[in-house]
Design an enzyme around this catalytic site. Structure first.
Site: not given
Length: 260
Positions: A121-123
């Site tokens: 999951l991206d930041i």
């Protein structure tokens, strides 16, 4: 007197040698890709010989990484799986050059092994993140072949028109190929100019949900993964907290990625 045929035990098949990266990934020692880099750099030995890509091994073989003997999980042992509620602002990486917090800093240690994230999951994306001590299970759950569903809650600016909803279901050309949602429907009440949607897709390309909305000129202001395969994000699990799945839940997720 000879025993009746019904009581005879079938002969035991000898264990089959596995590709080295598959064997070590199944033991929770890393992802297949990571282990392949160990092999390519000459860090692994099997029974005293430096391993090469394509080599096979058995669980009883002497396998060393940088001179340290590796302990493999017993054949048939059920993998461990954690469900983590990732908050915004955390990286799904073991270390970050910029010193930002990572999900692995909050997880329990595994003696002789490590947690492998099932996808990323991206930041700026929160929600359900699965982690397992089996690199092989992680690889299967991420592989497009198994078409494991991922479900997200998306908050976007403005209500989507019927023709836009249709395009998102039928497919939109992105820079890495066609992409679409298997399902998309409005969810929840409006928040000012923002609208919530539930979307489902079966692949994990980088920022795919955001890029599909952006292709229509719609900005995503909140993105939360709420389901991966059969596993739902519990409503009472707070961001930054984790729980270990019970045997029944692990069996369900293993079945999802079962080989033909």
């Amino acid at each position: 007197m000879s025993q009746p045929p019904s009581s005879l035990k079938p002969p035991t098949s000898p264990p089959q040698a596995e590709r080295l990266q598959k064997l070590l990934a199944a033991a929770g020692l890393g992802s297949r890709r990571e282990i392949e880099t160990w092999i390519a750099s000459g860090r692994l030995k099997v029974n005293g010989a430096v391993a090469k890509l394509g080599d096979r091994a058995l669980p009883g073989d002497r396998i060393e990484l940088d001179g340290r003997i590796l302990s493999l999980k017993a054949a048939g042992a059920q993998p461990r799986v954690l469900l983590y509620h990732k908050p915004d602002g955390e990286m799904v990486t073991r270390s970050d050059p910029e010193g930002r917090p990572t999900v692995f800093q909050r997880l329990p240690a595994i003696p002789g092994g490590k947690w492998v994230a099932v996808g990323r999951l991206d930041i700026n994306t929160a929600g359900l993140l699965l982690l397992t001590d089996s690199g092989e299970l992680a690889n299967r759950l991420m592989h497009p072949r198994y078409e494991v569903e991922r479900e997200y809650a998306v908050r976007a600016l403005g209500a989507l028109r019927p023709d836009e909803l249709a395009r998102l279901r039928e497919g939109i050309a992105l820079d890495d190929g066609m992409a679409r949602f298997d399902k998309i429907e409005p969810s929840g009440s409006a928040e000012g100019a923002n609208r919530w949607y539930r979307v489902v897709l079966r692949e994990g390309r980088n920022r795919e949900v955001r890029r599909l909305f952006e292709a229509l000129g719609r900005k995503v202001s909140r993105l939360l993964r709420v389901r991966y395969g059969p596993i739902q994000l519990p409503r009472d699990l707070q961001p930054g907290r984790w729980l270990e799945l019970d045997e029944k839940s692990v069996a369900e997720i293993v079945k999802t990625a079962k080989s033909d």
